[in-house]
Design a protein around this motif. Structure first.
Motif, PDB file in Angstrom:
ATOM      1  N   UNK A  25       1.080  -1.415   0.570  1.00 16.19           N
ATOM      2  CA  UNK A  25       0.220  -0.350  -0.200  1.00 16.19           C
ATOM      3  C   UNK A  25       0.778   1.211   0.283  1.00 16.19           C
ATOM      4  N   UNK A  26       1.919   1.184   0.499  1.00 19.77           N
ATOM      5  CA  UNK A  26       2.314   2.314   0.938  1.00 19.77           C
ATOM      6  C   UNK A  26       3.703   2.795  -0.479  1.00 19.77           C
ATOM      7  N   UNK A  27       3.926   1.750  -1.492  1.00 18.44           N
ATOM      8  CA  UNK A  27       4.653   2.246  -2.568  1.00 18.44           C
ATOM      9  C   UNK A  27       3.560   2.138  -3.991  1.00 18.44           C
ATOM     10  N   UNK A  28       2.260   1.529  -3.420  1.00 17.16           N
ATOM     11  CA  UNK A  28       1.079   1.576  -4.062  1.00 17.16           C
ATOM     12  C   UNK A  28       1.270   3.514  -4.295  1.00 17.16           C
ATOM     13  N   UNK A  29       0.877   4.605  -2.819  1.00 14.88           N
ATOM     14  CA  UNK A  29       0.649   5.414  -2.671  1.00 14.88           C
ATOM     15  C   UNK A  29       1.849   6.595  -2.722  1.00 14.88           C
ATOM     16  N   UNK A  30       3.993   6.083  -3.085  1.00 13.12           N
ATOM     17  CA  UNK A  30       4.916   6.132  -3.207  1.00 13.12           C
ATOM     18  C   UNK A  30       4.932   6.216  -4.767  1.00 13.12           C
ATOM     19  N   UNK A  31       4.231   5.421  -5.449  1.00 14.07           N
ATOM     20  CA  UNK A  31       4.609   5.061  -7.066  1.00 14.07           C
ATOM     21  C   UNK A  31       3.069   6.542  -7.259  1.00 14.07           C
ATOM     22  N   UNK A  32       2.071   6.869  -7.122  1.00 15.39           N
ATOM     23  CA  UNK A  32       1.384   7.831  -7.632  1.00 15.39           C
ATOM     24  C   UNK A  32       1.861   8.856  -7.712  1.00 15.39           C
ATOM     25  N   UNK A  33       2.555   9.247  -5.940  1.00 12.26           N
ATOM     26  CA  UNK A  33       3.178  10.628  -6.099  1.00 12.26           C
ATOM     27  C   UNK A  33       4.240  11.072  -6.984  1.00 12.26           C
ATOM     28  N   UNK A  54      19.096   9.239  -4.264  1.00 13.24           N
ATOM     29  CA  UNK A  54      19.156   9.371  -2.486  1.00 13.24           C
ATOM     30  C   UNK A  54      18.674   8.197  -2.012  1.00 13.24           C
ATOM     31  N   UNK A  55      19.648   8.021  -0.796  1.00 17.91           N
ATOM     32  CA  UNK A  55      19.228   6.642  -0.546  1.00 17.91           C
ATOM     33  C   UNK A  55      19.182   7.041   1.110  1.00 17.91           C
ATOM     34  N   UNK A  56      19.574   7.781   1.685  1.00 18.41           N
ATOM     35  CA  UNK A  56      19.666   8.881   2.670  1.00 18.41           C
ATOM     36  C   UNK A  56      18.865   9.403   3.945  1.00 18.41           C
ATOM     37  N   UNK A  57      17.820   9.044   4.644  1.00 19.10           N
ATOM     38  CA  UNK A  57      16.074   9.636   5.202  1.00 19.10           C
ATOM     39  C   UNK A  57      15.254   9.106   3.726  1.00 19.10           C
ATOM     40  N   UNK A  58      15.415   8.823   3.538  1.00 24.60           N
ATOM     41  CA  UNK A  58      14.292   8.683   2.428  1.00 24.60           C
ATOM     42  C   UNK A  58      12.828   8.237   2.930  1.00 24.60           C
ATOM     43  N   UNK A  59      11.557   8.580   2.629  1.00 22.49           N
ATOM     44  CA  UNK A  59      10.056   8.368   3.274  1.00 22.49           C
ATOM     45  C   UNK A  59       9.448   9.161   2.804  1.00 22.49           C
ATOM     46  N   UNK A  99      16.292   5.207  -3.154  1.00 18.96           N
ATOM     47  CA  UNK A  99      16.317   4.409  -2.644  1.00 18.96           C
ATOM     48  C   UNK A  99      16.004   4.548  -0.863  1.00 18.96           C
ATOM     49  N   UNK A 100      15.002   3.434  -0.474  1.00 18.56           N
ATOM     50  CA  UNK A 100      14.880   3.262   0.279  1.00 18.56           C
ATOM     51  C   UNK A 100      14.629   2.384   1.691  1.00 18.56           C
ATOM     52  N   UNK A 103       9.031   0.743   8.673  1.00 17.77           N
ATOM     53  CA  UNK A 103       8.837   1.775  10.060  1.00 17.77           C
ATOM     54  C   UNK A 103       7.203   1.720  10.369  1.00 17.77           C
ATOM     55  N   UNK A 104       7.129   0.674   9.291  1.00 19.88           N
ATOM     56  CA  UNK A 104       5.420   0.411   9.457  1.00 19.88           C
ATOM     57  C   UNK A 104       5.449  -1.142  10.832  1.00 19.88           C
ATOM     58  N   UNK A 105       3.793  -0.344  11.338  1.00 19.66           N
ATOM     59  CA  UNK A 105       3.415  -1.942  12.307  1.00 19.66           C
ATOM     60  C   UNK A 105       1.774  -2.265  11.528  1.00 19.66           C
ATOM     61  N   UNK A 106       1.335  -2.562  12.550  1.00 17.74           N
ATOM     62  CA  UNK A 106      -0.055  -3.362  12.331  1.00 17.74           C
ATOM     63  C   UNK A 106      -1.124  -2.161  12.264  1.00 17.74           C
ATOM     64  N   UNK A 107      -0.975  -1.124  12.796  1.00 16.66           N
ATOM     65  CA  UNK A 107      -1.821  -0.216  13.464  1.00 16.66           C
ATOM     66  C   UNK A 107      -1.798   1.445  12.175  1.00 16.66           C
ATOM     67  N   UNK A 108      -0.526   0.692  11.430  1.00 21.53           N
ATOM     68  CA  UNK A 108      -0.017   2.070  10.775  1.00 21.53           C
ATOM     69  C   UNK A 108      -1.592   1.445   9.696  1.00 21.53           C
ATOM     70  N   UNK A 109      -2.292   0.782   8.893  1.00 23.75           N
ATOM     71  CA  UNK A 109      -3.599   1.016   8.345  1.00 23.75           C
ATOM     72  C   UNK A 109      -4.872  -0.062   9.698  1.00 23.75           C
TER      73      UNK A 109
END
Length: 480
Positions: A157-165, A342-347, A371-372, A379-385
């Motif tokens: 889900x996160x990758x899909x939304x980042x792809x949109x961005x 850029x592979x440092x501090x990527x979010x 690079x992430x 940095x995700x958990x069950x409560x992210x969604x």
């Protein structure tokens, strides 16, 4: 010797024993239901969270790995020894029933939305049902294992939304949308909790992208989703391969990278902040410039420290001063022969900030790759969604009854009730969760609405074996 004979010292067999792939208290639950209970129905949903839509992915991996192999008498003996010593009761009769009646395969039916579907939160994604009165509790016993699907779903889900961005910035600033699948590279393998997390999370990222250095994720995608090669990488330097030359020979280390990997059409990535990024950029733009041009390849510079937004822009401007740029059809500048990763501090926040800064400065999104690492897979958990699996119906005798929780202290945790399914509108693609009619069938049509869930597993048999290619098509079919 007793422990050895029951397999309690064999960690590999313990980890592959489905009876032990649960929470301790689940072992006692068969004694807690109403005595007339004869069947159970549970479901999985995302109750909201960071994103308002989830990309469903990963259930096929879990089913293939954990549910398509039978329970054996040895597993029962092992589990009995564990739970007895652990302080929990053990339903030996129930598990022996599974072996004797079903050959060890769990008599549960799992239905799910097709993988790759993008579904609004607060909808049922998976249902689990067991209608054998002797082991009806299996529909809840499997919660611990099945609910771990939250992890691949959340990564996907996160990758899909980042792809949109990223796609939005490419549409605005680039003439080449074909590069999109390679704009966010998985650097997360070393930052996760286990090899299994690298495999599952790394595979989930590949629904939306095709670049990865997480080998186990690519292997998992290939294996569980029928791919020949799900993702790709390029030769890249790390700090040890540069600093091992010594500070005084950093230029030689850079030159070696071009000599080894700089070929026509090739990409080579070189970390350049080991000592002084700006001095390194001057070397790349003067002493090594001709070697880069003569190689015919694409040099990708990795600045790996400092404020990401500021450093990327400074790096871009230094490279433009040395290598030049061309203005594309969108009026944005594209660097000649060089790019930045850029592979440092990527979010998610820094990706948006960097792309916005580049756009404001007149640079096309072509110039940057991300690079992430930890933010992608860890940095995700069950409560992210806010994922949950709940029992929503139980059959007492011959009659089904609704089951729900409705805590007055947290209304957001109110669960759904009844035997549930998910419908999709054939014209609009809208989803809605509803209860099953008494005369339900798997091909139910209600006006413009039809069944979205399909039976993917039944009593040890995987009924749907989808490819990653099909999942990718489904996930990105409506990109706009």
């Amino acid at each position: 010797m007793q422990n050895e004979s029951n397999g309690l010292n064999d960690i590999a067999s313990i980890l592959s024993n489905p009876i032990l792939n649960t929470d301790s208290y689940k072992a006692s639950h068969y004694l807690q239901y109403p005595p007339e209970a004869s069947a159970m129905f549970s479901y999985i949903e995302s109750r909201g969270g960071r994103y308002d839509r989830t990309l469903f992915f990963g259930l096929q991996m879990l089913i293939k790995e954990y549910l398509c192999r039978p329970v054996t008498p040895a597993m029962i003996g092992q589990a009995k020894a564990f739970f007895t010593a652990h302080g929990e009761p053990f339903n030996e009769a129930g598990w022996r029933h599974v072996v004797e009646q079903y050959g060890g395969y769990l008599p549960v039916r799992i239905r799910a939305v097709p993988e790759g579907s993008v579904v609004p939160t607060h909808n049922v994604l998976v249902t689990v049902e067991c209608d054998d009165p002797q082991v009806f509790w299996l529909a809840s016993y499997l919660e611990t294992m099945l609910l771990r699907v939250w992890y691949p779903i959340t990564v996907a889900t996160q990758s899909w939304h980042l792809r949109k961005t990223i796609r939005g910035y490419l549409l605005k600033s680039s003439d080449d949308l074909a590069q999109l699948p390679f704009k966010l590279h998985d650097f997360g393998a070393r930052g996760v909790s286990s090899a299994e997390s690298a495999a599952i999370g790394g595979a989930a990222h590949l629904v939306s992208f095709m670049g990865s250095d997480t080998v186990l994720g690519v292997v998992a995608a290939n294996h569980y989703y029928n791919e020949t090669m799900a993702a790709f990488s390029v030769p890249a330097a790390e700090h040890s391969t540069i600093t091992s030359w010594g500070r005084e020979r950093e230029t030689d280390a850079f030159r070696n990278m071009i000599a080894q990997f700089g070929k026509p059409g090739a990409i080579v990535s070189v970390v350049s902040d080991s000592y002084d990024l700006f001095a390194a950029l001057r070397v790349w733009g003067t002493e090594l410039k001709q070697a880069v041009l003569d190689s015919g390849g694409m040099l990708v510079i990795r600045p790996d420290s400092g404020d990401p937004r500021t450093i990327v822009l400074q790096t871009m401007r230094a490279l433009e001063a040395s290598f030049g740029s061309a203005v594309n059809g969108k009026g944005r500048r594209v660097l000649n022969n060089v790019r930045v990763i850029q592979g440092d501090g990527v979010n998610p926040d820094s990706i948006e900030a960097i792309l916005a800064a580049l756009d404001q400065a007149g640079f096309a999104a072509d110039n940057i790759v991300f690079g992430m690492g930890g933010a992608l897979l860890q940095q995700i958990n069950r409560d992210t969604q806010r994922f949950a699996m709940k029992c929503s119906a139980i059959r007492l005798g011959d009659e089904w009854h609704d089951v729900l929780k409705d805590p007055i202290t947290d209304t957001a945790k109110r669960s759904m009730k009844g035997r549930l399914t998910l419908l999709v509108n054939r014209h609009t693609g809208e989803y809605r969760t509803t209860t099953l009619p008494v005369a339900w069938n798997a091909h139910m049509v209600e006006g413009d609405w039809e069944e979205a869930l399909v039976t993917v597993f039944d009593s040890g048999k995987l009924l749907v074996d989808v490819s990653l290619a099909e999942i990718r098509r489904r996930a990105h079919a409506h990109e706009a």
